[in-house]
Design a protein around this motif. Structure first.
Motif, PDB file in Angstrom:
ATOM      1  N   LEU A 142       0.827  -1.206   0.000  1.00 30.18           N
ATOM      2  CA  LEU A 142       0.000   0.000   0.000  1.00 30.18           C
ATOM      3  C   LEU A 142       0.870   1.269   0.000  1.00 30.18           C
ATOM      4  CD1 LEU A 142      -2.783  -1.073   2.544  1.00 30.18           C
ATOM      5  CD2 LEU A 142      -2.817  -1.169   0.040  1.00 30.18           C
ATOM      6  N   ILE A 143       1.957   1.248   0.765  1.00 34.85           N
ATOM      7  CA  ILE A 143       2.865   2.410   0.797  1.00 34.85           C
ATOM      8  C   ILE A 143       3.456   2.656  -0.585  1.00 34.85           C
ATOM      9  CG2 ILE A 143       5.095   3.246   1.644  1.00 34.85           C
ATOM     10  CD1 ILE A 143       3.103   3.586   3.763  1.00 34.85           C
ATOM     11  N   ARG A 144       3.911   1.575  -1.252  1.00 41.20           N
ATOM     12  CA  ARG A 144       4.496   1.730  -2.592  1.00 41.20           C
ATOM     13  C   ARG A 144       3.462   2.242  -3.586  1.00 41.20           C
ATOM     14  NH1 ARG A 144       7.045  -3.108  -1.143  1.00 41.20           N
ATOM     15  NH2 ARG A 144       5.478  -4.333  -2.289  1.00 41.20           N
ATOM     16  N   THR A 145       2.250   1.744  -3.474  1.00 40.25           N
ATOM     17  CA  THR A 145       1.181   2.199  -4.367  1.00 40.25           C
ATOM     18  C   THR A 145       0.890   3.683  -4.154  1.00 40.25           C
ATOM     19  OG1 THR A 145       0.173  -0.009  -4.357  1.00 40.25           O
ATOM     20  CG2 THR A 145      -1.225   1.850  -5.033  1.00 40.25           C
ATOM     21  N   LEU A 146       0.801   4.078  -2.897  1.00 36.66           N
ATOM     22  CA  LEU A 146       0.505   5.473  -2.574  1.00 36.66           C
ATOM     23  C   LEU A 146       1.629   6.387  -3.065  1.00 36.66           C
ATOM     24  CD1 LEU A 146      -1.578   7.263  -1.096  1.00 36.66           C
ATOM     25  CD2 LEU A 146      -0.214   6.973   0.981  1.00 36.66           C
ATOM     26  N   ARG A 147       2.861   5.935  -2.869  1.00 33.46           N
ATOM     27  CA  ARG A 147       3.999   6.743  -3.310  1.00 33.46           C
ATOM     28  C   ARG A 147       3.970   6.945  -4.835  1.00 33.46           C
ATOM     29  NH1 ARG A 147       7.823   3.557  -1.559  1.00 33.46           N
ATOM     30  NH2 ARG A 147       7.923   4.471   0.523  1.00 33.46           N
ATOM     31  N   GLN A 148       3.684   5.891  -5.573  1.00 39.54           N
ATOM     32  CA  GLN A 148       3.630   5.993  -7.029  1.00 39.54           C
ATOM     33  C   GLN A 148       2.440   6.835  -7.486  1.00 39.54           C
ATOM     34  OE1 GLN A 148       5.360   6.101  -9.997  1.00 39.54           O
ATOM     35  NE2 GLN A 148       6.204   4.166  -9.191  1.00 39.54           N
ATOM     36  N   TYR A 149       1.333   6.716  -6.763  1.00 42.57           N
ATOM     37  CA  TYR A 149       0.127   7.507  -7.075  1.00 42.57           C
ATOM     38  C   TYR A 149       0.423   9.001  -6.967  1.00 42.57           C
ATOM     39  CZ  TYR A 149      -4.761   9.105  -6.553  1.00 42.57           C
ATOM     40  OH  TYR A 149      -5.970   9.747  -6.698  1.00 42.57           O
ATOM     41  N   PHE A 150       1.121   9.386  -5.916  1.00 41.43           N
ATOM     42  CA  PHE A 150       1.496  10.794  -5.763  1.00 41.43           C
ATOM     43  C   PHE A 150       2.539  11.209  -6.805  1.00 41.43           C
ATOM     44  CE2 PHE A 150       0.265  10.472  -1.051  1.00 41.43           C
ATOM     45  CZ  PHE A 150      -0.986  11.030  -1.297  1.00 41.43           C
ATOM     46  N   ALA A 151       3.480  10.292  -7.124  1.00 45.09           N
ATOM     47  CA  ALA A 151       4.513  10.611  -8.114  1.00 45.09           C
ATOM     48  C   ALA A 151       3.898  10.892  -9.477  1.00 45.09           C
ATOM     49  CB  ALA A 151       5.519   9.467  -8.215  1.00 45.09           C
ATOM     50  N   GLN A 152       2.738  10.296  -9.763  1.00 54.39           N
ATOM     51  CA  GLN A 152       2.043  10.516 -11.037  1.00 54.39           C
ATOM     52  C   GLN A 152       0.948  11.576 -10.913  1.00 54.39           C
ATOM     53  OE1 GLN A 152       3.531   9.102 -13.548  1.00 54.39           O
ATOM     54  NE2 GLN A 152       4.840   8.150 -11.982  1.00 54.39           N
ATOM     55  N   ASN A 153       1.090  12.424  -9.868  1.00 50.20           N
ATOM     56  CA  ASN A 153       0.139  13.528  -9.670  1.00 50.20           C
ATOM     57  C   ASN A 153      -1.307  13.045  -9.585  1.00 50.20           C
ATOM     58  OD1 ASN A 153       2.108  15.695  -9.749  1.00 50.20           O
ATOM     59  ND2 ASN A 153       2.283  15.281 -11.942  1.00 50.20           N
ATOM     60  N   CYS A 154      -1.492  11.887  -8.919  1.00 50.83           N
ATOM     61  CA  CYS A 154      -2.814  11.304  -8.650  1.00 50.83           C
ATOM     62  C   CYS A 154      -3.551  10.914  -9.936  1.00 50.83           C
ATOM     63  CB  CYS A 154      -3.675  12.261  -7.825  1.00 50.83           C
ATOM     64  SG  CYS A 154      -2.942  12.710  -6.239  1.00 50.83           S
ATOM     65  N   ASP A 155      -2.781  10.595 -10.986  1.00 50.37           N
ATOM     66  CA  ASP A 155      -3.379  10.140 -12.245  1.00 50.37           C
ATOM     67  C   ASP A 155      -3.539   8.619 -12.175  1.00 50.37           C
ATOM     68  OD1 ASP A 155      -3.318   9.020 -15.043  1.00 50.37           O
ATOM     69  OD2 ASP A 155      -3.371  11.170 -15.529  1.00 50.37           O
ATOM     70  N   LEU A 156      -4.785   8.149 -12.190  1.00 48.30           N
ATOM     71  CA  LEU A 156      -5.053   6.717 -12.024  1.00 48.30           C
ATOM     72  C   LEU A 156      -4.464   5.893 -13.167  1.00 48.30           C
ATOM     73  CD1 LEU A 156      -8.783   6.894 -10.832  1.00 48.30           C
ATOM     74  CD2 LEU A 156      -6.801   6.312  -9.439  1.00 48.30           C
ATOM     75  N   ALA A 157      -4.653   6.353 -14.405  1.00 53.68           N
ATOM     76  CA  ALA A 157      -4.204   5.587 -15.565  1.00 53.68           C
ATOM     77  C   ALA A 157      -2.684   5.419 -15.569  1.00 53.68           C
ATOM     78  CB  ALA A 157      -4.673   6.267 -16.851  1.00 53.68           C
ATOM     79  N   GLN A 158      -1.961   6.507 -15.327  1.00 50.75           N
ATOM     80  CA  GLN A 158      -0.501   6.426 -15.331  1.00 50.75           C
ATOM     81  C   GLN A 158       0.009   5.555 -14.200  1.00 50.75           C
ATOM     82  OE1 GLN A 158       1.520  10.188 -15.521  1.00 50.75           O
ATOM     83  NE2 GLN A 158       0.226  10.963 -17.198  1.00 50.75           N
ATOM     84  N   THR A 159      -0.655   5.633 -13.040  1.00 58.67           N
ATOM     85  CA  THR A 159      -0.232   4.822 -11.892  1.00 58.67           C
ATOM     86  C   THR A 159      -0.427   3.344 -12.200  1.00 58.67           C
ATOM     87  OG1 THR A 159      -0.901   6.612 -10.399  1.00 58.67           O
ATOM     88  CG2 THR A 159      -0.538   4.445  -9.425  1.00 58.67           C
ATOM     89  N   CYS A 160      -1.563   2.997 -12.796  1.00 63.29           N
ATOM     90  CA  CYS A 160      -1.819   1.598 -13.158  1.00 63.29           C
ATOM     91  C   CYS A 160      -0.788   1.085 -14.160  1.00 63.29           C
ATOM     92  CB  CYS A 160      -3.224   1.451 -13.766  1.00 63.29           C
ATOM     93  SG  CYS A 160      -4.563   1.672 -12.575  1.00 63.29           S
ATOM     94  N   GLU A 161      -0.455   1.938 -15.122  1.00 66.18           N
ATOM     95  CA  GLU A 161       0.503   1.530 -16.152  1.00 66.18           C
ATOM     96  C   GLU A 161       1.876   1.260 -15.549  1.00 66.18           C
ATOM     97  OE1 GLU A 161       2.485   3.371 -20.257  1.00 66.18           O
ATOM     98  OE2 GLU A 161       0.695   4.287 -19.381  1.00 66.18           O
ATOM     99  N   LEU A 162       2.324   2.122 -14.645  1.00 67.90           N
ATOM    100  CA  LEU A 162       3.648   1.968 -14.051  1.00 67.90           C
ATOM    101  C   LEU A 162       3.709   0.798 -13.070  1.00 67.90           C
ATOM    102  CD1 LEU A 162       4.572   5.735 -13.571  1.00 67.90           C
ATOM    103  CD2 LEU A 162       5.808   4.094 -14.983  1.00 67.90           C
ATOM    104  N   LEU A 163       2.584   0.541 -12.379  1.00 69.33           N
ATOM    105  CA  LEU A 163       2.566  -0.560 -11.412  1.00 69.33           C
ATOM    106  C   LEU A 163       2.140  -1.893 -12.038  1.00 69.33           C
ATOM    107  CD1 LEU A 163       0.947   1.204  -8.299  1.00 69.33           C
ATOM    108  CD2 LEU A 163       3.341   0.556  -8.608  1.00 69.33           C
ATOM    109  N   HIS A 164       1.692  -1.811 -13.321  1.00 68.49           N
ATOM    110  CA  HIS A 164       1.231  -3.006 -14.046  1.00 68.49           C
ATOM    111  C   HIS A 164       0.085  -3.698 -13.304  1.00 68.49           C
ATOM    112  CE1 HIS A 164       4.822  -2.451 -16.483  1.00 68.49           C
ATOM    113  NE2 HIS A 164       5.579  -2.514 -15.382  1.00 68.49           N
ATOM    114  N   ILE A 165      -0.886  -2.896 -12.896  1.00 64.50           N
ATOM    115  CA  ILE A 165      -2.075  -3.431 -12.204  1.00 64.50           C
ATOM    116  C   ILE A 165      -3.330  -2.899 -12.876  1.00 64.50           C
ATOM    117  CG2 ILE A 165      -0.893  -3.694  -9.984  1.00 64.50           C
ATOM    118  CD1 ILE A 165      -2.206  -1.070  -9.079  1.00 64.50           C
TER     119      ILE A 165
END
Length: 382
Positions: A321-344
């Motif tokens: 969850l921490i890693r997901t949250l960190r990546q979510y903020f790194a992508q400026n809370c963009d859901l699509a970009q976060t999913c693409e980078l995390l492959h989920i």
């Protein structure tokens, strides 16, 4: 300019390398303050008094020497600085033998005096430039007109906009930084002349502060141009010095009073971002980290801020969850970009964010809560 024993000793030593006859140096009172014969020191030389009074060369033979106090055969020539007789240099020996050396020794003495005067002026300027710098970065009790007046006497322009930067020496092989290295850094910042105001703030922490002129257009600091200049300075240091440097550049604030604030932000950037492998850090690029760093000094505030993240850490044993949250903020809370980078899948991401909300008690879709969560994560990571 006055002769002193140090300058007199330099004259005697230099002249003694040129000629083989004894040399004496007398001050404006005719007192011997430098001599090849230490026994003659601190005695009054009446021949020197004649040379000073008449501003002329005085030759003394055996007959004349016997009538004067503290005098031997020889030649005495006035030492002139800026059209004023400030002392006398004497060469002992038969006048016919030493006459040809008189002007040479006189010229040597006057060159040494001019050099000493120049060095004294440089030291005076450096000392007062550092004093002015400390006034500017500490928030001086002097008003702007007084500071401007001091700057004008030192040939410094305080009208042009400036920012403060802290420069640290990074020695090789973890060796202690020397005073010579700090002085070399000061020289690097001062030459070639760019109207920098430079001073050593702390020898123990290897810090030199510089108030750098900057380019401002339409009331905006051209920060990219400054980054280019800083990169050039870092490359120069690598080429010319036996050490590397790190530069921490503060923000730009208008007016002379703004220089103290600029220094504060440069110092805060250094304190919050050290240690770092980067050679240059600008306050404007790390503003949030610097501000958050100051919160850590208020322990109860920090505890309140990071409490939700601490609860999340306790229940997120794998750190997913921490890693997901960190990546979510790194992508400026963009859901699509976060999913693409995390492959989920998008639904997986929504589930994880909902879990974060459940554990922390903060609503991921509420602006105030998401800001608190972001600041809390930044705080524990700094």
């Amino acid at each position: 300019m006055q002769l002193n024993s140090l300058i007199a000793r330099q004259i005697v030593e230099r002249a003694s390398k040129i000629i083989q006859y004894p040399v004496n140096v007398m001050d404006e009172n005719g007192q011997i303050i430098g001599s090849s014969d230490p026994k003659r020191l601190h005695r009054t030389h009446e021949g020197a008094l004649l040379a000073i009074h008449d501003n002329r060369t005085v030759e003394i033979n055996q007959t004349v020497a016997s009538t004067l106090i503290g005098v031997k055969e020889g030649i005495n020539l006035p030492i002139v600085y800026q059209d004023t007789v400030i002392g006398v240099v004497g060469v002992s020996g038969l006048p016919d033998d030493v006459r040809s050396f008189g002007e040479l020794v006189q010229m040597t003495a006057e060159l040494i005096v001019e050099q000493a005067a120049m060095m004294a002026q440089i030291q005076w300027n450096n000392r007062h430039r550092e004093e002015l710098l400390m006034q500017l970065i500490s928030g001086s009790s002097l008003n702007d007109n007084q500071l401007m007046s001091i700057a004008e006497r030192l040939d410094l322009d305080l009208v042009q906009p400036r920012v403060a930067a802290l420069v640290k020496v990074v020695p090789k092989s973890n060796k202690a930084v020397t005073q010579e290295q700090l002085q070399k850094l000061v020289n690097l910042l001062e030459y070639p002349a760019r109207d920098n105001i430079v001073g050593i703030v702390s020898v123990s922490s290897n810090e030199v502060v510089v108030l750098k002129p900057i380019t401002v257009k339409d009331e905006q600091w051209c920060i990219e141009a400054e980054k280019i200049r800083v990169d050039k300075l870092i490359r120069r240091a690598k080429k010319e010095c036996d050490f590397a440097i790190q530069i921490f550049v503060g923000g730009y604030f208008e007016g002379l009073s703004g220089l103290a604030r600029s220094y504060e932000t440069a110092k805060a950037t250094l304190d919050s971002c050290m240690p770092t492998s980067r050679s240059a850090l600008f306050f404007y690029d790390h503003k949030l980290s610097v501000i958050i760093s100051s919160l850590k000094q208020e322990s109860w505030k920090t505890a309140q801020l990071i409490a939700p993240i601490e609860r999340l850490r306790e229940q997120d044993s794998k750190g997913t969850l921490i890693r997901t949250l960190r990546q979510y903020f790194a992508q400026n809370c963009d859901l699509a970009q976060t999913c693409e980078l995390l492959h989920i899948h998008r639904n997986t991401l929504r589930y994880r964010l909902d879990r974060v909300g459940e554990i922390t008690g903060l609503d991921i879709n509420k602006l105030e809560d998401i800001i608190q969560l972001y600041l809390a994560l930044k705080t524990v990571e700094e």
